[in-house]
Design a protein around this motif. Structure first.
Motif, mmCIF file in Angstrom:
data_model
loop_
_atom_site.group_PDB
_atom_site.id
_atom_site.type_symbol
_atom_site.label_atom_id
_atom_site.label_comp_id
_atom_site.label_asym_id
_atom_site.label_seq_id
_atom_site.Cartn_x
_atom_site.Cartn_y
_atom_site.Cartn_z
ATOM 1 N N ALA B 184 0.758 -1.240 -0.026
ATOM 2 C CA ALA B 184 -0.037 0.111 -0.076
ATOM 3 C C ALA B 184 0.741 1.288 0.028
ATOM 4 O O ALA B 184 0.642 2.222 -0.709
ATOM 5 C CB ALA B 184 -0.892 0.019 1.312
ATOM 6 N N ILE B 185 2.112 1.252 0.653
ATOM 7 C CA ILE B 185 2.841 2.203 0.880
ATOM 8 C C ILE B 185 3.576 2.582 -0.566
ATOM 9 O O ILE B 185 3.806 3.456 -1.134
ATOM 10 C CB ILE B 185 3.716 2.346 1.860
ATOM 11 C CG1 ILE B 185 3.111 2.171 3.394
ATOM 12 C CG2 ILE B 185 4.883 3.561 2.026
ATOM 13 C CD1 ILE B 185 2.585 3.311 3.781
ATOM 14 N N MET B 188 1.365 3.984 -2.811
ATOM 15 C CA MET B 188 1.188 5.715 -2.516
ATOM 16 C C MET B 188 2.585 6.301 -2.985
ATOM 17 O O MET B 188 2.419 7.210 -3.605
ATOM 18 C CB MET B 188 1.414 5.771 -1.040
ATOM 19 C CG MET B 188 1.073 7.134 -0.505
ATOM 20 S SD MET B 188 1.191 7.467 1.292
ATOM 21 C CE MET B 188 -0.445 6.932 1.892
ATOM 22 N N HIS B 222 -6.519 -3.076 -6.092
ATOM 23 C CA HIS B 222 -6.292 -3.081 -4.330
ATOM 24 C C HIS B 222 -6.469 -1.868 -3.990
ATOM 25 O O HIS B 222 -6.600 -0.684 -4.765
ATOM 26 C CB HIS B 222 -4.816 -3.395 -4.118
ATOM 27 C CG HIS B 222 -4.623 -3.489 -2.632
ATOM 28 N ND1 HIS B 222 -4.215 -2.516 -1.860
ATOM 29 C CD2 HIS B 222 -4.607 -4.615 -1.691
ATOM 30 C CE1 HIS B 222 -4.067 -3.012 -0.329
ATOM 31 N NE2 HIS B 222 -4.349 -4.324 -0.417
ATOM 32 N N TYR B 223 -7.320 -1.814 -2.584
ATOM 33 C CA TYR B 223 -7.859 -0.421 -2.345
ATOM 34 C C TYR B 223 -6.770 0.621 -1.997
ATOM 35 O O TYR B 223 -7.284 1.561 -1.507
ATOM 36 C CB TYR B 223 -8.907 -0.857 -0.869
ATOM 37 C CG TYR B 223 -8.221 -1.130 0.311
ATOM 38 C CD1 TYR B 223 -7.949 -2.546 0.267
ATOM 39 C CD2 TYR B 223 -7.717 -0.303 1.299
ATOM 40 C CE1 TYR B 223 -7.232 -2.899 1.508
ATOM 41 C CE2 TYR B 223 -7.059 -0.836 2.553
ATOM 42 C CZ TYR B 223 -6.966 -2.111 2.599
ATOM 43 O OH TYR B 223 -6.410 -2.632 3.804
ATOM 44 N N LYS B 226 -6.866 3.843 -3.878
ATOM 45 C CA LYS B 226 -8.226 4.748 -3.272
ATOM 46 C C LYS B 226 -7.553 5.306 -2.049
ATOM 47 O O LYS B 226 -7.798 6.759 -1.703
ATOM 48 C CB LYS B 226 -9.246 3.932 -3.140
ATOM 49 C CG LYS B 226 -10.644 4.591 -3.558
ATOM 50 C CD LYS B 226 -11.852 3.911 -3.490
ATOM 51 C CE LYS B 226 -13.116 4.554 -3.608
ATOM 52 N NZ LYS B 226 -14.065 3.531 -3.319
ATOM 53 N N LYS B 227 -6.969 4.695 -1.159
ATOM 54 C CA LYS B 227 -6.398 5.200 0.053
ATOM 55 C C LYS B 227 -5.546 6.172 -0.180
ATOM 56 O O LYS B 227 -5.233 7.265 0.439
ATOM 57 C CB LYS B 227 -5.611 4.008 0.946
ATOM 58 C CG LYS B 227 -6.713 3.367 1.788
ATOM 59 C CD LYS B 227 -6.152 2.538 3.019
ATOM 60 C CE LYS B 227 -7.509 2.066 3.820
ATOM 61 N NZ LYS B 227 -6.831 1.511 5.226
ATOM 62 N N THR B 279 -6.149 -9.137 -6.204
ATOM 63 C CA THR B 279 -6.240 -9.633 -4.929
ATOM 64 C C THR B 279 -7.138 -10.907 -5.193
ATOM 65 O O THR B 279 -6.881 -11.720 -4.282
ATOM 66 C CB THR B 279 -6.504 -8.618 -3.823
ATOM 67 O OG1 THR B 279 -6.006 -7.472 -4.265
ATOM 68 C CG2 THR B 279 -6.474 -9.128 -2.328
ATOM 69 N N VAL B 280 -8.185 -10.836 -5.494
ATOM 70 C CA VAL B 280 -9.176 -11.811 -5.605
ATOM 71 C C VAL B 280 -9.062 -12.775 -6.672
ATOM 72 O O VAL B 280 -8.898 -14.052 -6.411
ATOM 73 C CB VAL B 280 -10.571 -11.145 -5.380
ATOM 74 C CG1 VAL B 280 -11.694 -12.378 -5.365
ATOM 75 C CG2 VAL B 280 -10.819 -10.321 -4.219
#
Lengths: 526, 526
Positions: B184-185, B188, B222-223, B226-227, B279-280
């Motif tokens: 996630a980072i 980002m 992956h969310y 959005k984050k 992911t899924v």
């Protein structure tokens, strides 16, 4: 290929990729013998015990003052490859014997951050319980995002954060928080949450939904506030630096004047960071006076106690945090003053639920609502990360082993040692303190003035230029000789000076004496 | 207090805080005997070896199929305290004996993520070399921000990132990159760098210096994108979700249509995330077609290969990444498909120097320009963090031990196993695949239909409601019995289904068979 320290007899066999290997008895010469291989238990245990032998030897030497802190090499030397140690990666596997040699060499050419004479960073020391905690954490190898796969660690985090909030002084320890990958990220969280509190629509609509937002922090504060301002879309120019007194503490009147200035320009003052233990001077901003101003102007108050946080656990020193219970959020890094292994940083927030409000995206594939347990324990969605390393266990284990009183003793001892250093050098020939008075934290900042500079006019350009080179020169020689390590830096108009910090539980007065002797030995003829 | 597993005879003495302890010979009953205590070596070694005994027993059991994957307890049960295991922290220290009991219990009530039948997450398995690497990393306990205190690790990171860029296909492996605390980072970072590339003034002036910027990513992605949009000040509404085909892959025409729509509104399309291994579904977006569109509209192309990245190392499977060398940045998590212990995630960037340009704040107290070595190796200022955990060593060591070919074999084996599962269930009674065709990654998504539901009309509300509960029910029973773990989730309009993923090197065909048997055993009577 040499046989290792008598552990193997020289029987050469062919390894997996055709590399010759040495082994004794059943020592696993090839990777494929290790678990999950069938009957791989014995080979695995032997390999791990060989490694533990290397590690415990390293631990032993770390605390032995007759060993060097480091064996310095330039980047090009290590890149060219030392004898038997080659950093390059290859298509083909190495033998396990070589892997163990690599492990030994990695430690050999590294820096012993736990050595009693390593004073270079805010994080020093090698706590044995913390180390045990890390070994266990990596063996458990799990992820903090759900209770499902980290039940014990998730609860430990929750209980520990509550305890920390109680120590901060928030009623019943209520509130929110999370362990993050370091103080800079914790500080970034504080800015994000402040923005969400006052302008929640920024989460969905972006910065254009808010007026021009301004953050305030001391010119002595950690650069992470400015980094957060840049990263989160405020812009670093909207991070206003506050003037400090001679000791590096924010001047509240300057804060208020700058808030008024910003308001007059039509911008919105959002957030003040008060530093509790600044990086260089160890200064504590006056939290109560800053809190008064934040209340007056309805602003978020964050306390960056990344470095100072540990002092909250000392009855003798926690008065330096006076007013911290009025903060909206607090950064506190147990991996600094409290000697917890890296990484261990907490962001603590007074308002419950706001972290999730700020960060959640409700990813159904990870945080299913229809689990059989209470899913309020699935805390992953309040992080900006998805997966999150288990940083809590080592800290929890150290707390268990030391008790709150043990941390207090450690803190008090480090501050006593720093006072010892301060008393030793403040009137000593050849030293000049960077600021007057007993340091608030363990930071002792000083210039060493070699004999050749002592008669010179202090304000002359020549003196300043020469003095500026003293600390880097001594530091370079220190690293070459490997005897000790201490940091230096300039600050504002002040030329390079040494910043001594003490967080290492292994340090004694004799190590402080050693450092001073070493500075004088190396600097005498400069 | 009970004596541990025959290791101590029952001699009770007073520990540090007055706790009674049991010991044998010189076993360290009190914390203050450990290093840095004078003559603390023996006590320390004994304590660490006791711990290693607990850890190696855990490792042994992890690979033993006769042990459970987990011993499930609800949060309230663990919080109330199990026999001899109390999570609460106290003012007073515990005995070291209790500390060892705490370690054993922490593992006992946790989840064995390395168990051959743990399939719950993208990160599974317990690689022995990786584990060794983590033990060493925590013993070295240093920080990546400067060459000064992490010389070997900094160089290892540099070499490994270069190797990864070579594998991506960027000329001579040139470019930039850093290991970050998770995918996630890393994602980002990609958004931050893209913004810096096109609107560098945002760094200083904030988002108001740019037009309204829009990010594009698949509805299956992956969310974290959005984050990142929310955190960095774009706003989550400015993250446009792209439609996918039945297999979860972005439809390029939909991307282009949405870009045109955004442009027509006067906004600026900045960034496209192409997922390589969702992911899924484990879907790979068509990178080349997306790259064509990014070139046409002068946009940044990021490839999120957090999950899929490992496939780059397989000659058989890397065609799924076709076009990746056209990306501006790539996320690749060795801690997922490659079995490296958590955390290990890289953000790789094609343009050299842009990470530092984007993030540097030039903090003089940390990154002094006047050091004796080449300070271009002080890479800390290109991170959004200050301190940074050493995530590289375990990965480097695994690469040394396996070679590139070893990773390739691991990847190919996992994909073969997933094909085995797919072949086994696609025509089996009681199963329905969520999407048609051989999965691109190891993700096999399926519904198990209990006998009671098999005759029902598939489109009926009742059927959907019942089926939605099947996976959660089976999963809950699985966890209670502790035999295996596999994930489930809904996706869009699709009710809860199982998502099987295989990254565990310990898994065999018999474990896949076991999982299916277990699903049928537990789900038969639903």
């Amino acid at each position: 290929m040499t046989s290792m320290a008598g552990l193997w007899v020289d029987v050469t066999v062919q390894g997996w990729a055709g590399h010759p290997c040495n082994f004794v008895n059943a020592f696993p010469v090839i990777l494929l013998d290790l678990l999950p291989a069938k009957n791989g238990e014995e080979a695995t245990m032997q390999f791990l015990l060989e490694l533990v032998d290397i590690l415990t030897n390293y631990v032993r030497k770390t605390f032995d003052r007759s060993t060097k802190v480091l064996d310095f090499h330039h980047p090009h030397q290590l890149l060219e490859g030392m004898e038997g140690f080659n950093l390059e990666l290859s298509d083909q596997p190495e033998s396990l014997e070589q892997i163990l040699v690599d492990c030994r060499d990695t430690l050999k050419y590294g820096v012993r951050t736990g050595h009693p004479r390593f004073f270079n960073q805010l994080s020093t020391g090698l706590d044995i319980i913390g180390l045990a905690g890390e070994w266990l954490t990596s063996t458990a190898n799990t992820n903090m995002f759900t209770y499902e796969i980290a039940p014990v660690f998730v609860l430990m985090e929750q209980l520990t954060l509550k305890k920390m909030r109680e120590i901060i002084g928030w009623p019943s320890g209520e509130g929110d928080g999370i362990f993050s990958p370091g103080g800079a990220i914790s500080n970034m969280y504080s800015v994000m949450i402040a923005r969400y509190k006052y302008f929640p629509e920024v989460k969905t609509k972006g910065m254009s939904a808010a007026p021009r937002l301004v953050l305030f922090t001391s010119e002595h504060s950690h650069y992470s506030i400015k980094k957060a301002g840049a990263a989160l879309g405020f812009g670093s120019e909207n991070v206003v630096l506050l003037s400090t007194d001679e000791r590096g503490r924010v001047i509240p009147a300057d804060l208020e004047a700058k808030i008024l200035d910003v308001k007059q320009k039509g911008y919105h003052p959002l957030f003040v960071n008060a530093t509790a233990g600044s990086t260089v001077y160890g200064a504590f901003d006056p939290i109560n006076e800053i809190a008064d101003i934040c209340e007056k102007y309805n602003m978020w108050l964050h306390v960056d106690g990344a470095w100072g946080g540990g002092l909250l656990m000392s009855r003798k020193h926690r008065h330096k945090f006076s007013g911290v219970e009025r903060a909206n959020s607090v950064t506190w890094n147990p991996h600094k003053m409290m000697g917890v292994p890296l990484q261990c940083s907490a962001i603590l927030v007074r308002e419950k639920g706001i972290l999730a409000g700020c960060n959640s995206m409700c990813a159904g594939y990870l945080f299913q609502p229809d689990k059989q347990y209470d899913v309020s324990y699935d805390t992953g969605d309040k992080a900006i990360q998805c997966g999150r390393h288990v940083d809590i266990f080592k800290f929890w284990l150290m707390w268990k082993a030391k008790g709150t009183v043990g941390f207090e003793q450690h803190i008090d001892k480090c501050l006593d040692l720093s006072q010892y250093l301060y008393d030793k050098i403040r009137n000593r020939e050849g030293y000049e303190m960077v600021f007057e008075g007993v340091p608030q934290h363990t930071n002792v900042c000083f210039w060493y003035i070699p004999p050749s500079l002592r008669g010179m006019e202090h304000n002359s350009k020549e003196y300043r230029e020469k003095l500026h080179k003293v600390a880097p020169n001594i530091k370079a020689m220190m690293m070459e000789s490997g005897t000790t390590m201490v940091g230096y830096q300039p600050q504002g108009q002040k030329v390079n000076f040494f910043r001594m910090v003490i967080s290492n539980p292994a340090a004694l007065q004799s190590d402080i004496d050693f450092l001073i002797d070493e500075i004088e030995r190396l600097g005498r003829d400069l």
